[in-house]
Every structure is written in C-alpha cells, then in structure tokens.
Design an enzyme around this catalytic site. Structure first.
Site: not given
Ligand code: BGC
Ligand code: BGC
Length: 829
Positions: A368
């Site tokens: 993430d």
């Molecule tokens: C979120 C994810 C997301 C990623 C990219 C993160 O903060 O937890 O769900 O896919 O950002 O935007």
C-alpha cells in the site's frame, strides 16, 4: 503466445543495447517521442504534447473543469467471458529471458511505483523532464493515481485527457530507460470513479446489500472498460476487508462484515474486472486488497493495530481473499499497519507463508501507499528505510513498492543487492511477475489507450446497470402502517441536505479520494449524476416541495416556523439524513452517532407536525440514530448509492421499485456494539438496532416448510434445505433467501450466533409460490482451532432461514464428524 516473442526479444535486446549507448545522452525532444520508432508494438505511438517551458506557475491551485465533451454511445457490445478462471500462472520463457538481460537498476525500477503528482506540472501538463527522470534515470516501471488528487489542474480527468497523459508516458517509456511499457494503477473501485463521466456505481457496502453478485460483476466490467479507455491497465479493486469495527472510515468500501457474502462478491467483482484479461483489452488486472485483517482497527481509526488471533483471522478474514485468489486475481495489495502488532509489510507469516504458501497466490504483490518507507517514521517497526526495505525483501514476497514519492526504495535496494545483503534472484522473482503481468495485459503489443473505448464512457447502458444495482441495494428497515410507498396523489414535504446532493450520495472514491470537497460542491459532476430531488421530479413529474432544514455537519438552527408552514399542507414528510463526504478528515469519528442536530430535525418535525415521517439514510457506515428508529414511521437505507442514486431512491419511495436490499452488516443500536457482527459468539447477546440480513419489502412474502434432504450432515455428503415462499402481497417482490447455521454447542470453542452458509435471490410475482433450495455441507461447519487445524466438532446444528425478517424457520441437522480429522492445516511461519 499472443505476439511474436522471439521478435520481441530480439528487439528488446536491441533496445537494451541502444539504451546503454544512449546513457548520458541529452534528453530527446517530445517530437522525437512521437516519431514512429521501431518497437514491438502493433499500435502507433500518439502525438505527445510538448512540455511547456513555463516553470513559473500562475495557477493558484484551484482545480478547474476538464471541458472535454463527448457523446457516449447509447449501448455497445461486450464479451462476457464464462470459461475457466483466467489468472496468473507460471512465468513464460521469454519473460525469464528478458529478466536475465536486465541490470540491477532496471530490475529495481520495475519494482517501483511512482505517483502521478511527481510528473504533473503545476499547469496541469505532463512534465516530460520529470517523466524522463523517473523513466530514464530511475527506470521506474509503474505509475499510479489520477492527477486530480495530486496537483493536477483538472478536478476530474476525462478518459481522453487522462489517455493523453498515459500515452505520452508510455511513448517515453518505450524509448527511454529500460524501454519497457509502464503499468498504470488506479483506484477504479466502484466503476472508474476517477474518470470524468465514468459510470459511478454504489459503494461496496451497497453492492453487497443486493445479495446479488451479478452487480459486483457489472460494476467490475464497466470499471475495467472505462479505466482502460484512459490507458490504465490495473484497478486497485475489489476491496474485501470485513467491515467489523463500524467506526472505521473505510467501512463503505467493503462488501460488509460477512465472510461468505464478501467471498461471493469479491469473486464476481474479479470476474468483472478481469474476464479474459489475457486477450480482452477492455479488461484490467484486479487487485485483491488489503491483505490482511484491515477491517478491525481496535479503536476504529484507520490503520490502527488489529488484535485478531490467527485462527480467527483464518476463519473470518481470510476466506474472501481465498475466493479472490481462486477467482484468479492478477495482483494483491498488502494492508497498512499491523496485525497483532506485527507489521504486515514486514511479515513473513502474512505475505509469504499465508499468502503464497497456504493460499497459493501466484500473482503480483504491491505494497500500500508508501508502506515500506513509512515503517520507520510512522510505525516505529524499523530503524530506517534501509532496514525496512531489506526486511520486506528478505522476509516477504512483495514485488512492487508503491513508494509514491521518492527514490528511497530504488537507491536502498540497489545498494542492498550490490552489497550482497539481498540477492539478485530475489529481484528476479518479482520482476518476472511484473513483466508477466505486463505481457498478460497486452502492454508489449498495445501499450496505448484504445480511443474506441472512450465513446462508451458514460453510456446509457452503463448508467442503467449502475441504477439497477442501486435499485436492488436499497434496504427498507422500517415501514409502519404502509406509510411507504408514497402515492402520487399525496402532498409530500422533503427535508434534509442529503436529498439535494450528488456528492453526499457518492461519499469517497469518486472524483477525489475522499469525494468532492465542500468547496467543489456538486458542480464538479458537470451533469453526470442526479440528486434524489431530481429523481423525484422524474418520477412524479413535478418539482418536489423541499427545504434543506439543516446543514449536513449539524451546524445551524432548525427554522421550525418555516418547516411548520411548509408542512401544514403536507400529508407526509421525508427527511434525508446522513454523512458528508470524508474530505478534510471528516471520515474520522469517535462516535457512531449522527450529529445530534440531524437527529433533532426528525424529533422536532415529528413532534411539531404529527405527520408521518419517512427517514432516508445516505451514509457509508451505520451511524447511530438514537430515538429515530422509534419516532420515524419508515426508514430507508440507501448507503452510498453513488452519483446515479437519485432516481432509484425516488423510485423506491414511490413504489416504482419494490425494495429488496438486505443489510450486509450489523446495524448497532449502541456505541458498545460498534464491533458486533452476526458471527460473534452466540453466548453474547446479539441485539443490534437491525440484524445482518435484515430488510423488508413492500409485499408480504410468507415462508413455510423448511425441509432438509437428510437429518445428518457428514463430510463428503452435502445436503439441501428447501423452503416454500409465497408472495401474498400486492407487489412483485425480489426476495433474498438466506440460510444460516447455528451449532448448538461446540466442544471447547464458542459457536457463532449465526453463520451465513448460502443465499439466493428470487423473483416472486404477485400470488406466486416457489420452492427455494439451498445447499449445506459439513465442511462449512469446520472451524480453525488455536493449533491452526481446520476440523469439525460434532453437535446438532440449527439450520435457519431468514431469521431476522421472518423469525427464522428452524430445522435441526445432526453434524457427525471425527473431531480429530483435520480438513486443512495451516503452515507455521
Ligand atoms: C489505499 C489503497 C489505495 C492506495 C492507492 C491507499 O491509501 O489504502 O486502498 O489503493 O492508497 O491510492
Ligand atoms: C493516500 C492514498 C490516496 C492518495 C490519493 C495518499 O495520501 O495514502 O490512499 O490514494 O493519497 O490522494
């Protein structure tokens, strides 16, 4: 083999050698990028807009409308792939050869993902110098996100404008750096919510409420096409965390709290996103996320530590991920923070033993956002970036770091490999998965956006699919004295800010990460979408009588006199309550209760007018309603239906659509119940405001005759339960029939209140009777014990159909099994 791999490989080698020759050369001009260069692609490179030589920003940061317009085709044809699961498998020989020919720097670059804000100028244009830096110098192989979230000039990028950016980056990637097409990832989680005009579907929680997985498929398929129209090949979806702690700001994104329901929705969503993704260029790679245990932050705050015993993790949280892996998800994303204080991104157990060995995930695993870089600064789980990177690479099977914003991962990893601390083979494994994914998605032959797809963005056919999902998701929670449906002849006063807003209906993951801000308001939708009031006008043919009554945040006073005078001539009053978008941190709450002023609007209006009051909830999580459930005559939960929710809500209110949604979560009655679930231990009282699976219709469906095909349940011999249902009411009804089990006792381990084991949704015409057959196996009743063995304790088991709506018809089956017989065994780390 979809392209001539030998030809490609020869060209690749040439490319590598050109690259070496070229290193240190001056950056080539944008015009050169668009010249036809012999590469392996079958598509023509697009024209690249010249970089502006305007380093001085006159733009004040206020985003403006993307003025691109297009006329979407009303309908289009698509392939519904129904063959065997297509998923990631072995690495092809040509990919292995490619990996073998790469330098360490090139390999690390492929494993790096950079966010689009790094390559967008303050004037909203692509900064080709920055692109060259990341691609040529840093050799990165992936970008993510929409410029609208990261300093892009436009608040919503049309597929055409987005594709200009992705195509230009691709043209550079094919000629510079490693000369490998980049893979672009985007959070298209409910339709292509970041593409202007891309059809926005309801949030996951609402999709789950349909109890009809076809809707998850449709949302995925349409998301894929609209995403691909922008030259993006990878959706960070579906999201299958269990929404256990209802305080959590991300409850709405998931398919509710139940492992079985979430599994079926996740599987369908992956089918929709990916289909036959190795051939069909209107599909994208899906991404199961967030692995694992994200949905039970101990205090409800995002990313907080989750205290989940491993056997309970396997029992409840893992099944949707297993279903998504079995459905062929091409990629996975690990989850923020820690489970049982153990950092997920540094955990051999979660990301190697569990994900790869036990669940057999063969696809590509991404972190993430900034997870490796923030281990030291945010979680205190490593000394510095170097230690975090080394540990993640050594212990886990992470393939790509969503670094987002800096060179740390690249520099540190190159150093670690050069010093021998991390082996180059470790990189090879990841790079092979990444390149295989690129090949599977067709990037080597068609790296650019397909302009044909753009004309299908916002097609009437898609909007109808989104509205159908909303129609089946809306959940009727209370309806006394037939106050609903409203009649066209009745005079109705509508109150409450959520009825007059597209953005409140959408919540997060649309336009922007946490939804449009107060400043942007609804204007940002530029006509894509509607409001409940607009829907009411469409249904009744007349502009509804409306007063906001109160501000969404609960500020301001209620003008009782104005409401009273408007209410005088009304027969009924409909009040919209709910949540603002979560922009500006508004998603973080420390109490489930809705702002008291909103609740007070209901109390005041009901007391002062004595007229029947209908409450419509538009909210991403089950917010506390205090006395509203007692006072209101009818309550309708629309969750976050998305930009196209207005018409379906109006149709439900006026009985054009008979509601058939069921709660995919437990709706707490008190703050203490914030983490109550249908599967909590049966010895604790389960007395929420509304139970999981609860939901009424306008018709009157009766249940009778639960019959089991056998009185005993043993491994290897599934049984069926049949039930007779009759529509005795005046409306056709879609009816969800839910089968739960409750084991009467379980030696040593408290059985759950109820576990959902099967469900189906059937259409019942007025007066119609159907026999519904549902399935049950002894293996469903197996559970993970503390030794991480999955086994069965024999006991009588209650088989219960629709307990919360129809008081639950019960049949008892004897579960027979040898408690020492192990059905599955989890490897230890
Ligand atoms: C979120 C994810 C997301 C990623 C990219 C993160 O903060 O937890 O769900 O896919 O950002 O935007
Ligand atoms: C968040 C991501 C999000 C991104 C978009 C980041 O700070 O962690 O989840 O996708 O911002 O704005």
């Amino acid at each position: 083999m979809r392209y001539n791999s030998l030809l490609y490989f020869t060209q690749y080698l040439l490319a590598i050698s050109f690259n070496t020759m070229e290193s240190g050369a001056l950056a080539i001009s944008p015009a050169e990028y668009s010249a036809t260069v012999s590469d392996s692609t079958t598509q023509k490179p697009p024209a690249v807009t010249a970089a502006t030589a305007d380093p001085v920003c006159t733009w004040d940061g206020t985003q403006v409308f993307d003025d691109t317009t297009w006329t979407p085709v009303a309908s289009y044809a698509y392939n519904n792939y129904t063959g065997p699961v297509v998923g990631p498998n072995l690495i092809d020989q040509d990919i292995m050869l490619m990996v073998n020919g790469m330098t360490v720097e090139e390999k690390v670059g492929q494993m790096t993902q950079i966010q689009v804000g790094q390559i967008i100028d303050c004037n909203g244009k692509l900064n080709t110098t920055a692109v060259e830096y990341w691609i040529d110098t840093m050799k990165v192989g992936s970008f993510l996100e929409t410029p609208a979230n990261h300093g892009g000039k436009y608040n919503w990028y049309s597929a055409k404008r987005f594709a200009e950016i992705t195509d230009a980056v691709q043209a550079i990637a094919l000629r510079r750096g490693s000369r490998i097409p980049v893979i672009w990832g985007l959070d298209s989680v409910r339709g292509a919510n970041y593409i202007k005009g891309g059809t926005i579907f309801p949030a996951g929680i609402a999709t789950a409420a349909t109890f009809n997985p076809q809707h998850a498929y449709d949302a995925g398929r349409i998301a894929a096409k609209d995403t691909r129209a922008a030259g993006v090949h990878w959706a960070f979806a579906p999201i299958m965390d269990l929404s256990v702690n209802k305080l959590w700001s991300r409850v709405y994104e998931n398919f509710g709290e139940d492992p079985f329901l979430s599994s079926l929705m996740a599987k369908s969503s992956i089918g929709g996103h990916q289909g036959d993704y190795k051939r069909d260029r209107s599909r994208v790679a899906a991404c199961l996320k967030h692995f694992i245990g994200y949905g039970y932050p101990f205090d409800g705050s995002d990313r907080a530590n989750r205290h989940i015993a491993t056997h309970e993790l396997l029992e409840y949280y893992v099944p949707p991920f297993k279903a998504a892996i079995d459905a062929g998800s091409a990629t996975a994303m690990e989850s923020y923070g820690a489970v049982n204080s153990e950092s997920v991104v540094l955990s051999k157990y979660y990301l190697q033993t569990l994900l790869r060995e036990q669940l057999k995930f063969k696809g590509m695993l991404v972190t993430d956002w900034a997870e490796i870089n923030t281990q030291a600064t945010m979680y205190h789980t490593a000394k510095d970036v170097k230690q975090a990177t080394q540990t993640a690479l050594q212990r886990t099977s992470i393939d790509m770091s969503m670094v987002a914003d800096d060179e740390s991962f690249i520099k540190v990893t190159v150093e670690l490999v050069k010093s021998g601390a991390v082996s180059e083979r470790r990189l090879d494994e990841s790079v092979a998965r990444i390149l295989q994914l690129k090949k599977d998605l067709g990037l080597f032959e068609s790296p650019y956006a397909d302009p044909q797809l753009a004309s299908t963005v916002g097609s009437a056919q898609d909007i109808e699919a989104a509205r159908n999902t909303v129609r089946e998701s809306i959940t009727l929670l209370k309806n006394t004295n037939g106050v609903l449906p409203l009649k066209l002849s009745e005079r109705v006063l509508f109150l409450g800010p959520t009825l007059n807003s597209t953005r409140y209906m959408s919540g997060g993951w649309n336009v922007h990460w946490q939804g449009p801000s107060d400043k942007e308001g609804d204007a940002v939708y530029q006509g894509f979408g509607d409001t409940v009031l607009q829907g009411i006008k469409a249904v009744t043919g007349a502009a509804p009588q409306y007063l906001p009554g109160i501000d969404i945040g609960g500020t301001g006073t209620i003008d009782v006199d104005a409401i009273m005078s408007a209410a005088q001539s009304a027969d009924k009053i409909v009040i919209g309550l709910g949540e603002n978008t979560y922009a500006e941190e508004q998603g973080n709450i420390d109490s489930l209760a809705l702002p008291w002023q909103q609740l007070n609007l209901v109390y005041t209006v009901a007391a002062a007018t004595k007229k029947p009051v209908v409450v419509v909830l538009i909210e991403g999580r089950p917010r506390g309603l205090a006395n509203v459930p007692k006072i209101a005559d009818a309550i309708v939960n629309a969750y976050l239906p998305g930009a196209y929710g207005g018409l379906p809500i109006a149709e439900v209110l006026y009985g054009k659509v008979n509601p058939s949604g069921r709660l995919p979560i437990t709706y707490p009655a008190t703050e203490a119940q914030a983490s109550s679930t249908i599967w909590q231990a049966s010895y604790s009282a389960y007395n929420p405001q509304w139970e999981f699976g609860y939901g009424l219709g306008y018709s009157n469906v009766t249940y009778s005759n639960v019959t089991l095909s056998s009185s005993s349940l043993t491994v290897g011999s599934p049984i069926t339960a049949s039930v007779t249902i009759t529509n005795k009411g005046p409306y056709p009804q879609k009816e969800s029939v839910l089968l739960f089990t409750r084991q009467q006792y379980r030696l040593g381990y408290a059985p759950e209140h109820y576990r959902l084991r099967d469900f189906t949704k059937v259409d019942l015409a007025v007066g119609e009777t159907k026999t519904v057959v549902l399935n049950l196996k002894a293996e469903d009743l197996a559970f993970w014990d503390r030794d991480l063995l999955r086994r069965i304790e024999p006991a009588p088991v209650n088989v219960v159909i629709n307990p919360h709506v129809h008081k639950g018809l019960v049949a008892v089956v004897q579960l027979d099994a040898d408690p020492d017989h192990v059905l599955e065994r989890a490897p230890w780390s």
